[in-house]
Design a protein around this motif. Sequence first.
Motif, PDB file in Angstrom:
ATOM      1  N   LYS A  29      21.114   2.046  51.771  1.00  0.00           N
ATOM      2  CA  LYS A  29      20.034   1.540  50.937  1.00  0.00           C
ATOM      3  C   LYS A  29      19.349   0.402  51.680  1.00  0.00           C
ATOM      4  O   LYS A  29      20.002  -0.378  52.382  1.00  0.00           O
ATOM      5  N   GLN A  82      16.776  12.663  54.192  1.00  0.00           N
ATOM      6  CA  GLN A  82      16.445  12.523  52.777  1.00  0.00           C
ATOM      7  C   GLN A  82      16.198  11.057  52.444  1.00  0.00           C
ATOM      8  O   GLN A  82      16.818  10.160  53.029  1.00  0.00           O
ATOM      9  N   ASP A  83      15.284  10.831  51.494  1.00  0.00           N
ATOM     10  CA  ASP A  83      14.954   9.459  51.113  1.00  0.00           C
ATOM     11  C   ASP A  83      14.467   9.448  49.668  1.00  0.00           C
ATOM     12  O   ASP A  83      13.655  10.298  49.270  1.00  0.00           O
ATOM     13  N   TRP A 104      18.537   6.319  51.438  1.00  0.00           N
ATOM     14  CA  TRP A 104      18.234   7.282  52.481  1.00  0.00           C
ATOM     15  C   TRP A 104      19.497   7.869  53.100  1.00  0.00           C
ATOM     16  O   TRP A 104      20.600   7.303  52.990  1.00  0.00           O
ATOM     17  N   SER A 105      19.330   8.989  53.785  1.00  0.00           N
ATOM     18  CA  SER A 105      20.410   9.583  54.563  1.00  0.00           C
ATOM     19  C   SER A 105      19.800  10.373  55.708  1.00  0.00           C
ATOM     20  O   SER A 105      18.688  10.908  55.598  1.00  0.00           O
ATOM     21  N   THR A 144      24.996   0.203  54.526  1.00  0.00           N
ATOM     22  CA  THR A 144      24.903   1.341  55.431  1.00  0.00           C
ATOM     23  C   THR A 144      26.295   1.881  55.733  1.00  0.00           C
ATOM     24  O   THR A 144      27.230   1.103  55.981  1.00  0.00           O
ATOM     25  N   VAL A 180      12.555   6.878  47.303  1.00  0.00           N
ATOM     26  CA  VAL A 180      11.767   5.647  47.418  1.00  0.00           C
ATOM     27  C   VAL A 180      11.399   5.150  46.028  1.00  0.00           C
ATOM     28  O   VAL A 180      10.812   5.894  45.224  1.00  0.00           O
ATOM     29  N   HIS A 183      14.639   1.935  49.237  1.00  0.00           N
ATOM     30  CA  HIS A 183      14.948   3.253  49.787  1.00  0.00           C
ATOM     31  C   HIS A 183      16.442   3.525  49.657  1.00  0.00           C
ATOM     32  O   HIS A 183      17.268   2.663  49.978  1.00  0.00           O
ATOM     33  N   ASN A 187      24.016   6.983  55.921  1.00  0.00           N
ATOM     34  CA  ASN A 187      23.336   6.838  54.642  1.00  0.00           C
ATOM     35  C   ASN A 187      23.401   5.385  54.207  1.00  0.00           C
ATOM     36  O   ASN A 187      24.310   4.640  54.596  1.00  0.00           O
ATOM     37  N   TRP A 224      10.827  11.228  45.990  1.00  0.00           N
ATOM     38  CA  TRP A 224      12.011  11.821  46.611  1.00  0.00           C
ATOM     39  C   TRP A 224      11.529  12.801  47.679  1.00  0.00           C
ATOM     40  O   TRP A 224      10.734  13.689  47.394  1.00  0.00           O
TER      41      TRP A 224
END
Length: 722
Positions: free
Chosen positions: A370, A435-436, A380-381, A310, A438, A378, A368, A447
């Motif tokens: 993982k 945003q993610d 993600w952000s 992170t 997967v 994931h 952001n 997405w």
Amino acid sequence: MAHFEFLSSSSSRGARFAPAPLAWAALAALTLAAGSARADDAAQTVTITGRALPAAAAVAGFGDLPLAVSPLSAALVGETQMKDAGVTQLYDLTRLEASVNDNYDAEGYWTILTVRGFTLDNRFNYRRDGLPINAETAIPLENKQRVEVLEGTSGIQAGTSAPGGLVNLVVKRPEGRIRTATLGWQQNATLGLSVDLGDRFGNEGQFGWRLNAADEHLDPPQRDAKGSRQLLALAGEWRVDGDQTLEAEVELSRQSQPSVPGFSLIGSAVPDPRSVDPRINLNDQPWTLPVVLDGATGSLRWTRKLGADTTFVAHGMVQALHSEDRAAFPFGCAAGGLGNCSDGSFELFDYRSEGEHRRSADLDLAFNGKAEWLGLGHAWSAGLLFTRFIGHFGPQVFQDLGAATVDGNTVLAPNPTPNATNTNRDERSSELHLQDAVSFGGGWQLWAGLRHTRLQRASIQTDGSAPTSYDQSFTTPWLALSREVVAGTIAYASWGQGVESNVTPNLPVYAHPGAALPTQVSRQAELGLKVRLAGGAVWSLAAFDIAQPHVSDTSATAIADQTAAYAIDGTERHRGLQTSINGRAGPWTVDASAMLLQARLGGVQLMPGNGMRPVNVPAKTLKAQVGYDVGTLPGLTVLAALDFQGERTVVPDNSLSIPGWTRLDLGARYTTKVGSSTLTWRAGVDNVTNRRAWRESPFQYGLVYLYPVMPAAAHLSLQLDF
């Protein structure tokens, strides 16, 4: 558009600048310096590199996920490719990528691009290291590592933007020891020198710096369009510890040069381009002044690791632009119509908008990382972006001076008396972006993203009249599904929305100059395939469908009457097929792309256009750059570039068009060692067949403009790495 886009003239009318002796003397000096520099370093083997590009595109917003597996279309143009092609301004990108074309690109002014047939908005469609900037200025490229072009709607990357795509400029950052000087010459007599220096210091190399500077004398093929430009940029980095990095950079730039207006119709006919001298500058009056574009940009970015997977990033940027926008400008026939009079004459206007100030500020706070949630992977952000734009202007001059002729020889007296107001603007936005990506296993990925935007916009005329303001909120989603069908091959489908906000051109011929239009919601669906080939090359294929409300720009029947309309009118739909391949195979390096585009208007009432093609949008484009390493002479690469653009319509009813054209460029790059330094020579000739054609046909302010393909021209540069 808040302003009359285009214009300007030359202030330097003295003796011609003779660059050849100076150029060769400087080249010789660089060569001697290379031979004596760092004699204690051991000789090294020369490695020729082609298109060295990162695996991820920051403009996509999905972090470090490789572009080769991302369910979207993007083009990445790296520094080496730009140097090989002689790219010196954003406009030159139109030679390198099939989806990118020009729209109203005048020498001496700022670049206006189209992507997938939609004109990008210089206020909202440009990014710098991912943050919004105003591109109503000249943007230097010497301190840019690469240029990224996102192709398609950008609702999750931008609060408001035209649906064609986004352009992101990635700034050079400290990388270690860098010592590069480049001297370049372009025909007629453009001569420039740039340096790129950098290093790291500290006990553990925790501090880094990067300096870029450039100075260029501009003398393009068009007559009396001489000018100059300068750049000074500094980037610094402090690796506070293993978890924190602080980055700062500042860029100062200036361009002073006359712009070159376009030609137009002769009566109701497109003139033969072979009958028009492309070197004519219709902005060639004894009293004309240059367009001056000053820019200052600075940013600060703090990156903090919050755990193994992170990261928190706080990224802020400020931009201050100052412009002097001036020209003797051709503006159609006094009797009306879409171009010049039948005898070729036109009304010449004294246009001046001096003391323009544009200021922007951005702050993005984002997390952001993982993670694995519910057994799924994931990437993600999530973040908040705050932006502020202020535009302050003075009164405008837009005075009709009388009739002039297309040979550019008519001399008319100026009239610098202000006779039109301008529009001051104050705009704020707050954007939540999520945003993610997967991973489901079995090669499947989902997405998803959305951006919620709140806008606050206000404007007022410079005389205090017509104040307006409005608040608006909207959410733009995006969704994609991809699967790796076989190793190295992914197929995907995506759908998303975007929002565009247009402003009536700030000219007195419009009934409501400077007025904002209602926002236009665009929608895009895309199917794609990406294949990673042997050697790292990537081939991609995408089919897309974009639809958006259309804006009609009607013609005033008489210049003195405020009768022109600029309004949402019907819909515009662009459906296309796009393919590209880039990479290396043995001694060959290839970067090629092609696009087939069907663009149509529907429901148009203000102008004839139902079922018609939008003007200035080619249905076919092909761009290719090929390099071949000559084995018998190590270090030598021969280069060729092809630019094909199909037919373009000229007027809304499609009754006139300009033929398609093909341009061929040839060049070479030779890299060798001199002592401990490396010399890279680049030489080329653009438009080697001297093709005569109309390059583009923008329809602006109710009039047709025609820009010619420039004649054959040579360029030469020497890069010294020491």
